[in-house]
Design a protein around this motif. Structure first.
Motif, PDB file in Angstrom:
ATOM      1  N   ALA A 198      -2.782  -4.951  30.877  1.00  0.00           N
ATOM      2  CA  ALA A 198      -2.376  -4.048  31.956  1.00  0.00           C
ATOM      3  C   ALA A 198      -3.544  -3.684  32.862  1.00  0.00           C
ATOM      4  N   LYS A 199      -3.208  -3.270  34.083  1.00  0.00           N
ATOM      5  CA  LYS A 199      -4.223  -2.824  35.026  1.00  0.00           C
ATOM      6  C   LYS A 199      -4.889  -1.542  34.515  1.00  0.00           C
ATOM      7  N   LYS A 200      -6.184  -1.437  34.724  1.00  0.00           N
ATOM      8  CA  LYS A 200      -6.954  -0.291  34.248  1.00  0.00           C
ATOM      9  C   LYS A 200      -6.404   1.020  34.794  1.00  0.00           C
ATOM     10  N   GLU A 256      -3.674   0.964  21.906  1.00  0.00           N
ATOM     11  CA  GLU A 256      -4.724  -0.064  22.022  1.00  0.00           C
ATOM     12  C   GLU A 256      -4.328  -1.227  22.935  1.00  0.00           C
ATOM     13  N   ILE A 257      -3.609  -0.872  24.000  1.00  0.00           N
ATOM     14  CA  ILE A 257      -3.292  -1.871  25.008  1.00  0.00           C
ATOM     15  C   ILE A 257      -4.590  -2.312  25.687  1.00  0.00           C
ATOM     16  N   VAL A 258      -4.677  -3.590  26.040  1.00  0.00           N
ATOM     17  CA  VAL A 258      -5.874  -4.134  26.674  1.00  0.00           C
ATOM     18  C   VAL A 258      -5.764  -3.922  28.182  1.00  0.00           C
ATOM     19  N   PHE A 259      -6.702  -3.151  28.741  1.00  0.00           N
ATOM     20  CA  PHE A 259      -6.705  -2.863  30.171  1.00  0.00           C
ATOM     21  C   PHE A 259      -7.793  -3.677  30.872  1.00  0.00           C
ATOM     22  N   CYS A 260      -7.536  -4.061  32.124  1.00  0.00           N
ATOM     23  CA  CYS A 260      -8.519  -4.824  32.888  1.00  0.00           C
ATOM     24  C   CYS A 260      -8.515  -4.367  34.340  1.00  0.00           C
ATOM     25  N   LYS A 261      -9.608  -4.635  35.058  1.00  0.00           N
ATOM     26  CA  LYS A 261      -9.759  -4.236  36.452  1.00  0.00           C
ATOM     27  C   LYS A 261      -9.392  -5.356  37.421  1.00  0.00           C
ATOM     28  N   ARG A 262      -9.012  -6.515  36.897  1.00  0.00           N
ATOM     29  CA  ARG A 262      -8.699  -7.697  37.703  1.00  0.00           C
ATOM     30  C   ARG A 262      -9.930  -8.232  38.418  1.00  0.00           C
ATOM     31  N   LYS A 263     -11.092  -7.936  37.877  1.00  0.00           N
ATOM     32  CA  LYS A 263     -12.348  -8.538  38.335  1.00  0.00           C
ATOM     33  C   LYS A 263     -12.930  -9.252  37.123  1.00  0.00           C
ATOM     34  N   TRP A 264     -12.739 -10.570  37.061  1.00  0.00           N
ATOM     35  CA  TRP A 264     -12.974 -11.298  35.827  1.00  0.00           C
ATOM     36  C   TRP A 264     -14.404 -11.152  35.317  1.00  0.00           C
TER      37      TRP A 264
END
Length: 388
Positions: free
Chosen positions: A122-124, A140-148
């Motif tokens: 999911a998005k941060k 504990e869902i994995v969040f990311c900023k979409r900046k690899w």
């Protein structure tokens, strides 16, 4: 329109459903906060508790699809693999063409008893959103900023932390990264042409880096981990969703009680068949999406997918959970209304009207998050690079 259908379309019903959802979510978020001291003492107990708590929230959305709108979801699959669903860890690849495809993915999890423990990438920004975002944080869902460049280390660590998860879980991933629109598709196919990749008709180009890292991080665990109770990731479920009669489902339609007819094709692919090398894994994923495109092409021609058509049994727990929370939260609502009517105070009326506005805005925001035209600005960076 029948009386029940008329009531389902009324905004007051929508307000009550949203009130129950938001009230439940905030209570669950508070309980989740109190479970944090368990983490250093008994991490696995903490996880099991939070799976059940998360179910109280996410199952309310599935209830809307299953019981409120009565949407049917037919599963097309190989019978030899059907018995394995719900009994193993898997990465579930979903196409991203409809407003409610995430809800159909959750429905798939629910039918096999894995809704509470299901995971997503999911998005941060969502981690700061009350109810769903906060619930996911504790889950504990994995969040990311979409900046690899920034995400890779965080995503790998988050995925590897799941390798000792005590419950079977499915990791749901939209490899396209954003929902399909004609504009995004045009941009995506320009990128495909520039990279010498086969063009797709019904999908965007998949983003291969995130998928490769997901597979690598969740791939077979060592014998040492097995003795510690860790579960391996067994397979990838390639899932392709469509709706009959050219239906264009929306969350607002579900909220209005409109019934849709979904068809979901699921292929089980053993994880060992997926290459470990990044480049080979990327090629494998591109080939998979070419196959998904051919399945969609065949569906539009024949109205069916390969495999045996099965309608998994609908479980009563989503409805019972909602009825429990609706009953629990009805008391303070009714008491507040009674006090408002008996007092006639302008302050009370103002507060109640303000709460109505807040809940109303909450409903619209939840719907707005799923609207296709509010998806990410897919391809903008590609366009900027082409501009002089």
């Amino acid at each position: 329109m029948d009386i029940i259908g008329f009531l389902k379309s009324q905004f007051l019903c929508h307000l009550f459903i949203s009130y129950v959802f938001i009230g439940t979510g905030l209570i669950i978020n508070l309980i989740q906060l109190f479970t944090l001291p368990l983490w250093p003492l008994n991490k696995q107990l903490y996880r099991k508790i939070n799976c059940r708590l998360a179910y109280c929230v996410s199952s309310q959305l599935v209830m809307l699809l299953e019981w409120w709108s009565g949407t049917d979801c037919t599963l097309y699959t190989d019978l030899t693999n059907y018995s394995k669903y719900g009994k193993e860890n898997a990465i579930v690849i979903l196409n991203h063409n409809f407003e409610i495809d995430f809800l159909c993915g959750w429905n798939f999890c629910e039918r096999f008893g894995l809704l509470g423990s299901s995971k997503v990438l999911a998005k941060k920004e969502l981690s700061y959103v009350p109810v769903i975002g906060w619930m996911w944080y504790f889950l504990e869902i994995v969040f990311c900023k979409r900046k690899w460049e920034e995400d890779r280390k965080t995503v790998v660590q988050g995925l590897q932390n799941l390798r000792d998860y005590p419950e079977h879980f499915w990791f749901l991933i939209h490899c396209e990264g954003t929902r399909f629109t004609e504009k995004k598709h045009e941009i995506s196919m320009q990128v495909a042409e520039a990279k010498g990749l086969p063009k797709l008709k019904y999908h965007l180009l998949p983003r291969t880096k995130g998928f490769a890292v997901t597979v690598q991080s969740l791939r077979n665990v060592s014998k040492k981990f097995y003795t510690e109770g860790r579960r391996s990731m067994s397979a990838v479920y390639d899932s392709t969703l469509n709706f009959r009669n050219n239906e264009n489902p929306t969350l607002l339609g579900v909220l209005n009680g409109k019934k849709y007819h979904a068809d979901l094709y699921v292929r089980r692919i053993p994880l060992e068949e997926i290459p470990e090398d990044d480049q080979e894994c990327a090629q494998w994923l591109h080939k998979l999406y070419q196959e998904k495109d051919s399945f969609q092409e065949e569906y539009y021609k024949t109205g069916t997918y390969p495999g045996t058509a099965i309608v998994p049994a609908r479980r009563p727990w989503t409805l019972l959970n909602w009825l429990f929370w609706a009953s629990l939260l009805s008391y303070p609502l009714c008491k507040g209304l009674a006090n408002m009517i008996s007092s006639g105070s302008y302050l009370t009326l103002t507060v109640f009207a303000l709460l109505m506005v807040i809940v109303s805005v909450g409903v619209r925001r939840m719907i707005g998050v799923t609207e296709i035209d509010r998806g990410s600005t897919y391809g903008n960076n590609e366009n900027k690079k082409k501009q002089p």
